[in-house]
Scaffold this motif. Structure first.
Motif, mmCIF file in Angstrom:
data_model
loop_
_atom_site.group_PDB
_atom_site.id
_atom_site.type_symbol
_atom_site.label_atom_id
_atom_site.label_comp_id
_atom_site.label_asym_id
_atom_site.label_seq_id
_atom_site.Cartn_x
_atom_site.Cartn_y
_atom_site.Cartn_z
ATOM 1 N N THR A 103 0.859 -1.176 0.000
ATOM 2 C CA THR A 103 0.000 0.000 0.000
ATOM 3 C C THR A 103 0.901 1.234 0.000
ATOM 4 N N SER A 104 0.380 2.349 -0.466
ATOM 5 C CA SER A 104 1.192 3.563 -0.542
ATOM 6 C C SER A 104 0.308 4.785 -0.361
ATOM 7 N N GLY A 105 0.934 5.961 -0.377
ATOM 8 C CA GLY A 105 0.186 7.203 -0.217
ATOM 9 C C GLY A 105 -0.367 7.312 1.190
ATOM 10 N N ARG A 106 -1.590 7.818 1.299
ATOM 11 C CA ARG A 106 -2.237 7.938 2.607
ATOM 12 C C ARG A 106 -2.873 6.592 2.959
ATOM 13 N N ARG A 107 -2.053 5.709 3.482
ATOM 14 C CA ARG A 107 -2.480 4.336 3.771
ATOM 15 C C ARG A 107 -3.505 4.281 4.895
ATOM 16 N N THR A 108 -4.408 3.330 4.784
ATOM 17 C CA THR A 108 -5.294 2.997 5.895
ATOM 18 C C THR A 108 -4.907 1.646 6.505
ATOM 19 N N TYR A 109 -4.076 0.893 5.802
ATOM 20 C CA TYR A 109 -3.487 -0.330 6.345
ATOM 21 C C TYR A 109 -2.134 -0.544 5.683
ATOM 22 N N TYR B 59 -8.348 2.206 15.166
ATOM 23 C CA TYR B 59 -7.449 1.052 15.251
ATOM 24 C C TYR B 59 -7.375 0.591 16.699
ATOM 25 N N VAL B 60 -7.008 -0.672 16.875
ATOM 26 C CA VAL B 60 -6.697 -1.197 18.202
ATOM 27 C C VAL B 60 -5.258 -1.702 18.173
ATOM 28 N N ILE B 61 -4.491 -1.305 19.169
ATOM 29 C CA ILE B 61 -3.086 -1.709 19.295
ATOM 30 C C ILE B 61 -2.992 -2.884 20.260
ATOM 31 N N THR B 62 -2.203 -3.888 19.906
ATOM 32 C CA THR B 62 -1.919 -4.977 20.834
ATOM 33 C C THR B 62 -0.639 -4.635 21.588
ATOM 34 N N GLU B 63 -0.730 -4.605 22.893
ATOM 35 C CA GLU B 63 0.375 -4.182 23.752
ATOM 36 C C GLU B 63 1.613 -5.050 23.559
ATOM 37 N N GLY B 64 2.760 -4.382 23.487
ATOM 38 C CA GLY B 64 4.035 -5.092 23.412
ATOM 39 C C GLY B 64 5.152 -4.293 24.060
ATOM 40 N N ARG B 65 4.864 -3.006 24.351
ATOM 41 C CA ARG B 65 5.837 -2.048 24.880
ATOM 42 C C ARG B 65 6.959 -1.831 23.867
ATOM 43 N N ASP B 66 7.802 -0.853 24.161
ATOM 44 C CA ASP B 66 8.956 -0.612 23.301
ATOM 45 C C ASP B 66 10.034 -1.657 23.515
ATOM 46 N N SER B 67 9.857 -2.499 24.548
ATOM 47 C CA SER B 67 10.822 -3.578 24.808
ATOM 48 C C SER B 67 10.432 -4.878 24.113
ATOM 49 N N GLY B 68 9.163 -5.001 23.698
ATOM 50 C CA GLY B 68 8.710 -6.245 23.075
ATOM 51 C C GLY B 68 8.773 -7.422 24.020
ATOM 52 N N SER B 69 8.317 -7.217 25.279
ATOM 53 C CA SER B 69 8.455 -8.277 26.280
ATOM 54 C C SER B 69 7.222 -8.436 27.154
ATOM 55 N N VAL B 70 6.094 -7.843 26.749
ATOM 56 C CA VAL B 70 4.850 -7.982 27.511
ATOM 57 C C VAL B 70 3.699 -8.154 26.522
ATOM 58 N N VAL C 160 -11.394 -10.992 13.524
ATOM 59 C CA VAL C 160 -11.129 -9.555 13.545
ATOM 60 C C VAL C 160 -10.587 -9.114 12.189
ATOM 61 N N ASP C 161 -10.933 -7.911 11.777
ATOM 62 C CA ASP C 161 -10.371 -7.318 10.569
ATOM 63 C C ASP C 161 -8.928 -6.915 10.867
ATOM 64 N N GLU C 162 -7.973 -7.660 10.322
ATOM 65 C CA GLU C 162 -6.570 -7.403 10.660
ATOM 66 C C GLU C 162 -6.098 -6.030 10.196
ATOM 67 N N GLN C 163 -6.807 -5.411 9.260
ATOM 68 C CA GLN C 163 -6.440 -4.075 8.818
ATOM 69 C C GLN C 163 -6.696 -3.025 9.898
ATOM 70 N N LYS C 164 -7.448 -3.408 10.932
ATOM 71 C CA LYS C 164 -7.754 -2.495 12.029
ATOM 72 C C LYS C 164 -6.883 -2.723 13.264
ATOM 73 N N ILE C 165 -5.950 -3.674 13.168
ATOM 74 C CA ILE C 165 -5.098 -4.004 14.305
ATOM 75 C C ILE C 165 -3.669 -3.541 14.028
ATOM 76 N N ILE C 166 -3.062 -2.888 15.012
ATOM 77 C CA ILE C 166 -1.655 -2.501 14.934
ATOM 78 C C ILE C 166 -0.901 -3.335 15.959
ATOM 79 N N PHE C 167 0.004 -4.172 15.488
ATOM 80 C CA PHE C 167 0.800 -5.019 16.376
ATOM 81 C C PHE C 167 2.071 -4.274 16.784
ATOM 82 N N GLU C 168 2.235 -4.054 18.069
ATOM 83 C CA GLU C 168 3.498 -3.457 18.525
ATOM 84 C C GLU C 168 4.605 -4.479 18.312
#
Length: 256
Positions: A10-16, A162-173, A194-202
């Motif tokens: 995807t490019s430009g003003r992406r939604t996913y 969007y919904v973010i799945t917690e991971g912290r900046d350490s990637g350990s939770v 779930v619509d994976e385009q609406k999920i942001i994985f840390e």
């Protein structure tokens, strides 16, 4: 010259297919240099933890991101601090004064009941695009898979972009073990309905990023990406790293 057949991005003003970076204090001049080259592969920028509140020239930094077409928002910890001190109305005014259009509602530090988060979302979405986060920053707190699924479903239905799945900046939770390994059973179960385009994985580390790219394709939404890692991440998405070398090769062969 483009002569390789690569996975379609995807490019430009992406939604996913989003790359959401974490800014933990990047100086403005350094930020301008980074964005002048790489803003086309950065979609969202989170000013991590509560750092925005003590960032010099914060309004200028927000303006720089917006000038380059990147959506800035403040880390969920600052929302939680304001919630804890009953300062949400002041927080709303603060965001508006900064020219911020996106806000995160989280409960990574505080145990904010879901119904109270939904009330906050209902109020904030009148003026902002809302991103919610699911999961705890406490590595010893295990959240049942059914609770992950239910919260994500309810938060999206409440109007979160969007919904973010917690991971912290350490990637350990959250979606990770303490050692950084992905809880793959959790991820697969969560994504079933779930619509994976609406999920942001840390996914702050290359190993974690490559897991999601290989599992969900080049246009998976990834968050907590370090600013200096965005180019390598884009190469990974395009099958230009050894670990993702064969990404999309079957589809590519069908096109030839």
């Amino acid at each position: 010259m483009n002569f390789l057949t690569l996975p379609e991005r995807t490019s430009g003003r992406r939604t996913y297919g989003l790359t959401s970076v974490i800014d933990l204090g990047t100086p403005i001049r350094e930020l301008e240099n980074i964005l002048s080259d790489y803003s086309h592969i950065i979609d969202i920028a989170k000013l991590g933890v509560g750092s925005a509140y003590v960032t010099p020239n914060i309004k200028k930094k927000i303006e720089v991101y917006k000038e380059y077409g990147v959506k800035p928002y403040l880390g969920g910890t600052l929302f939680e601090k304001c919630y804890y001190q009953n300062k949400i109305p002041e927080y709303r005014t603060y965001l508006q004064d900064l020219g911020i259009e996106w806000v995160e509602v989280s409960n990574g530090t505080l145990d904010i009941p879901l119904d109270e988060r939904l009330t906050a979302i209902s109020q904030l979405k009148r003026d902002f695009h809302v991103i919610a986060e699911v999961g705890s920053k406490d590595s010893d707190k295990e959240m049942p898979i059914s609770e992950w699924k239910e919260e994500i479903k309810v938060l999206l239905e409440a109007g979160c972009e969007y919904v973010i799945t917690e991971g912290r900046d350490s990637g350990s939770v959250g979606i990770y073990e303490k050692n950084g390994n992905i809880k793959s059973d959790l991820v697969h179960e969560v994504m079933k309905d779930v619509d994976e385009q609406k999920i942001i994985f840390e996914a702050p580390t290359p190993k974690q990023q490559m897991y999601f790219i290989k599992e969900m394709g080049p246009n998976v939404n990834l968050g907590n990406v370090k600013l200096n890692d965005v180019l390598v991440l884009e190469a990974q998405r395009c099958g230009l790293r050894s670990e993702t070398f064969y990404l999309g090769e079957r589809e590519c062969r069908l096109l030839l």
